[in-house]
Structures are given as C-alpha cells and as structure tokens.
Design an enzyme around this catalytic site. Structure first.
Site, PDB file in Angstrom:
ATOM      1  N   ALA A  41      -4.690   4.324  -3.663  1.00  0.00           N
ATOM      2  CA  ALA A  41      -3.601   4.764  -4.523  1.00  0.00           C
ATOM      3  C   ALA A  41      -2.387   3.853  -4.457  1.00  0.00           C
ATOM      4  O   ALA A  41      -1.569   3.868  -5.348  1.00  0.00           O
ATOM      5  CB  ALA A  41      -3.202   6.185  -4.140  1.00  0.00           C
ATOM      6  N   HIS A  42      -2.252   3.119  -3.395  1.00  0.00           N
ATOM      7  CA  HIS A  42      -1.061   2.287  -3.212  1.00  0.00           C
ATOM      8  C   HIS A  42      -1.481   0.833  -2.987  1.00  0.00           C
ATOM      9  O   HIS A  42      -1.262   0.270  -1.923  1.00  0.00           O
ATOM     10  CB  HIS A  42      -0.231   2.788  -2.026  1.00  0.00           C
ATOM     11  CG  HIS A  42       0.166   4.224  -2.159  1.00  0.00           C
ATOM     12  ND1 HIS A  42       0.996   4.671  -3.169  1.00  0.00           N
ATOM     13  CD2 HIS A  42      -0.149   5.308  -1.435  1.00  0.00           C
ATOM     14  CE1 HIS A  42       1.161   5.971  -3.045  1.00  0.00           C
ATOM     15  NE2 HIS A  42       0.480   6.382  -2.007  1.00  0.00           N
ATOM     16  N   GLY A  43      -2.070   0.249  -3.994  1.00  0.00           N
ATOM     17  CA  GLY A  43      -2.495  -1.134  -3.889  1.00  0.00           C
ATOM     18  C   GLY A  43      -1.314  -2.071  -3.714  1.00  0.00           C
ATOM     19  O   GLY A  43      -0.316  -1.953  -4.413  1.00  0.00           O
ATOM     20  N   CYS A  44      -1.411  -2.967  -2.762  1.00  0.00           N
ATOM     21  CA  CYS A  44      -0.332  -3.912  -2.468  1.00  0.00           C
ATOM     22  C   CYS A  44      -0.903  -5.324  -2.392  1.00  0.00           C
ATOM     23  O   CYS A  44      -2.086  -5.507  -2.156  1.00  0.00           O
ATOM     24  CB  CYS A  44       0.321  -3.590  -1.123  1.00  0.00           C
ATOM     25  SG  CYS A  44       1.045  -1.955  -1.022  1.00  0.00           S
ATOM     26  N   PRO A  86       4.547   4.044  -0.353  1.00  0.00           N
ATOM     27  CA  PRO A  86       5.595   3.024  -0.426  1.00  0.00           C
ATOM     28  C   PRO A  86       6.749   3.341  -1.388  1.00  0.00           C
ATOM     29  O   PRO A  86       7.588   2.482  -1.648  1.00  0.00           O
ATOM     30  CB  PRO A  86       4.828   1.799  -0.920  1.00  0.00           C
ATOM     31  CG  PRO A  86       3.782   2.378  -1.808  1.00  0.00           C
ATOM     32  CD  PRO A  86       3.368   3.673  -1.137  1.00  0.00           C
TER      33      PRO A  86
END
Length: 102
Positions: A41-44, A86
């Site tokens: 869900a929080h690709g960085c 984030p």
C-alpha cells in the site's frame, strides 16, 4: 516492475525474528502481504531522492534533476519504506517543499 530487494527481504526476516523473540510468551501470526507485491500500500523508492542524478530522480529539495520547475513530494522520493504509514512524512515533505518555493 517492483521487485523486493535482497536488503528488504533480509530486513523483513530480521524484524520478524526480533518480534518473535521479544514476544515469545505470546502467539504471533505474521501476514505475508509484504511478499505479495500486489498488496503493497505504501510503495516507495520509484523516484528516489539524492544528490547524484545517476542514482536518483530528485534532489534533496524534491526537484527533478535536469528539469526546470518540476518537483515531486510523495512517498516515491523516499529511498526506502520505514515500514509504517508514511502520510505524516509525506505531509512534512510537501510542507517543506512549499516553504522553499515561496
């Protein structure tokens, strides 16, 4: 085409091992969604931030290397994930960028 790096896989193994020993008296169940790339869900890291244009997309101020007036201020500029949501860091980054541009 996102792929888990060896370092990311090692980090997941380390934290799971640490959690298991820390919470040994309790029964833990780990979800393996971090290995299912469709559920991240929080690709960085897709537009990494850095000083070297050959290894990053944006400079430390969020400005795209070599492109005038183009800035990125979302989780894609983070070199890696902190393994937590984030949202506040993204908001702080956007606020910092906005303050630097005015």
């Amino acid at each position: 085409d996102y792929q888990m790096t060896k370092k990311s896989i090692e980090r997941i193994k380390f934290i799971r091992k640490t959690l298991k020993s820390t919470f040994a008296p309790y029964k833990l169940k780990f979800l393996k969604s971090a290995h299912d790339l469709e559920l991240i869900a929080h690709g960085c890291g897709t537009c990494r931030m850095g000083v070297d244009p050959s290894r990053s997309i944006v400079d430390p101020n969020g400005k795209v290397h070599g492109v005038e007036n183009l800035y990125i201020s979302d989780a894609s500029v983070f070199p890696t994930s902190a393994a937590v949501n984030p949202a506040l860091t993204i908001a702080a980054l956007a606020h910092r960028l906005h303050k630097n541009l005015i």
